[in-house]
Design a protein around this motif. Structure first.
Motif, PDB file in Angstrom:
ATOM      1  N   ASP A  64      30.106  50.277  36.408  1.00 53.01           N
ATOM      2  CA  ASP A  64      29.983  48.818  36.315  1.00 53.01           C
ATOM      3  C   ASP A  64      28.809  48.310  37.140  1.00 53.01           C
ATOM      4  O   ASP A  64      28.049  47.454  36.680  1.00 53.01           O
ATOM      5  CB  ASP A  64      31.267  48.128  36.787  1.00 53.01           C
ATOM      6  N   LEU A  65      28.651  48.829  38.345  1.00 57.32           N
ATOM      7  CA  LEU A  65      27.534  48.407  39.204  1.00 57.32           C
ATOM      8  C   LEU A  65      26.195  48.801  38.576  1.00 57.32           C
ATOM      9  O   LEU A  65      25.220  48.060  38.663  1.00 57.32           O
ATOM     10  CB  LEU A  65      27.676  48.996  40.606  1.00 57.32           C
TER      11      LEU A  65
ATOM     12  N   ASN B 117      25.484  46.511  35.552  1.00 61.78           N
ATOM     13  CA  ASN B 117      25.126  45.162  35.994  1.00 61.78           C
ATOM     14  C   ASN B 117      23.812  45.147  36.786  1.00 61.78           C
ATOM     15  O   ASN B 117      23.478  44.149  37.423  1.00 61.78           O
ATOM     16  CB  ASN B 117      26.267  44.558  36.814  1.00 61.78           C
TER      17      ASN B 117
ATOM     18  N   ILE C  22      22.922  46.427  39.562  1.00 63.24           N
ATOM     19  CA  ILE C  22      23.047  46.185  41.004  1.00 63.24           C
ATOM     20  C   ILE C  22      22.635  47.429  41.780  1.00 63.24           C
ATOM     21  O   ILE C  22      21.870  47.352  42.734  1.00 63.24           O
ATOM     22  CB  ILE C  22      24.479  45.737  41.362  1.00 63.24           C
TER      23      ILE C  22
ATOM     24  N   LYS D  84      24.951  41.140  46.253  1.00 60.74           N
ATOM     25  CA  LYS D  84      25.450  41.231  44.876  1.00 60.74           C
ATOM     26  C   LYS D  84      26.559  42.280  44.764  1.00 60.74           C
ATOM     27  O   LYS D  84      27.583  42.037  44.117  1.00 60.74           O
ATOM     28  CB  LYS D  84      24.309  41.595  43.915  1.00 60.74           C
TER      29      LYS D  84
ATOM     30  N   LYS E 190      29.759  41.109  46.576  1.00 55.20           N
ATOM     31  CA  LYS E 190      30.424  40.058  45.802  1.00 55.20           C
ATOM     32  C   LYS E 190      31.085  40.639  44.551  1.00 55.20           C
ATOM     33  O   LYS E 190      32.226  40.310  44.226  1.00 55.20           O
ATOM     34  CB  LYS E 190      29.410  38.972  45.421  1.00 55.20           C
ATOM     35  N   TYR E 191      30.351  41.518  43.869  1.00 47.47           N
ATOM     36  CA  TYR E 191      30.908  42.146  42.665  1.00 47.47           C
ATOM     37  C   TYR E 191      32.193  42.909  43.005  1.00 47.47           C
ATOM     38  O   TYR E 191      33.205  42.781  42.316  1.00 47.47           O
ATOM     39  CB  TYR E 191      29.891  43.094  42.019  1.00 47.47           C
ATOM     40  N   CYS E 192      32.140  43.694  44.061  1.00 47.16           N
ATOM     41  CA  CYS E 192      33.310  44.487  44.463  1.00 47.16           C
ATOM     42  C   CYS E 192      34.465  43.589  44.883  1.00 47.16           C
ATOM     43  O   CYS E 192      35.614  43.835  44.504  1.00 47.16           O
ATOM     44  CB  CYS E 192      32.944  45.444  45.591  1.00 47.16           C
TER      45      CYS E 192
ATOM     46  N   ASN F  66      35.899  42.218  41.654  1.00 45.80           N
ATOM     47  CA  ASN F  66      36.329  43.127  40.595  1.00 45.80           C
ATOM     48  C   ASN F  66      37.185  44.316  41.027  1.00 45.80           C
ATOM     49  O   ASN F  66      37.743  44.992  40.163  1.00 45.80           O
ATOM     50  CB  ASN F  66      35.104  43.643  39.832  1.00 45.80           C
TER      51      ASN F  66
END
Length: 190
Positions: free
Chosen positions: A24-25, A28, A30, A141, A144-146, A149
């Motif tokens: 996912d990272l 995206n 990141i 980023k 925040k994503y972690c 999610n």
């Protein structure tokens, strides 16, 4: 340039969730950390070694770990090492995990020649790396994503196990960045 590490691999379900996070990272844009290094699996490093007679070490770890049990872990800390660009999930430092780590280092103390190792008793911060070498923007980023999610992919306060130990050989490029992890030996824990 090469080095060695003794790592604890996670149970299959936890490993799958962690790999999903890496994908996912990457998707995206990141970080490519989890998908860039050949052979990389999510793990908690128990020890690291610069030089090693791997044949002798494998004999010893095979014998030492033949009756060792799996270690329950609870990955419930999302954090970063200051000024490193590393984002990780860390387990609660339980008595069981600390005992597992200390027993390894007591038995293999002759191999602990790097007194500056981050993996020695009293210096160890167990963790499972999500990303490394992040600049400030990508750290924000990724964090925040972690934060948003992790719950969606079952990694929020996950209770798993260290199922397997492995001696890996790590290949580094000229900048000292790991580019390949090769399992030299692995053993399932009971």
């Amino acid at each position: 340039m090469y080095g060695y590490a003794l790592v604890g691999y996670l149970d299959n379900e936890t490993e799958s969730c962690f790999k999903k996070l890496w994908e996912d990272l990457s998707e995206n844009n990141i970080t490519q950390y989890g998908v860039d290094t050949k052979g990389r699996r999510p793990h908690i490093t128990i020890a690291d070694y610069d030089n090693l007679d791997s044949d002798r070490f494998v004999e010893l770890i095979s014998k030492f770990y033949e009756d060792k049990s799996r270690v329950a872990i609870s990955l419930n800390i999302l954090g970063t090492f200051i000024n490193t660009g590393t984002l990780f999930l860390a387990p609660t430092l339980s008595t069981e995990l600390l005992y597992f780590h200390n027993r390894h280092h007591d038995y293999f103390k002759e191999f602990n020649v790097n007194e500056n190792s981050f993996y020695l008793p009293g210096n160890w911060s167990p963790h499972c790396t999500i990303a490394s070498r992040l600049d400030e923007d990508n750290m924000i980023k990724a964090f925040k994503y972690c934060k948003i999610n992790l719950n969606k992919i079952n990694l929020n306060k996950i209770h798993g196990k260290l199922n397997e130990i492995a001696l890996i050989e790590v290949e580094f490029n000229e900048e000292g960045i790991a580019i390949k992890d090769t399992v030299v030996f692995s053993k399932e824990l009971k």
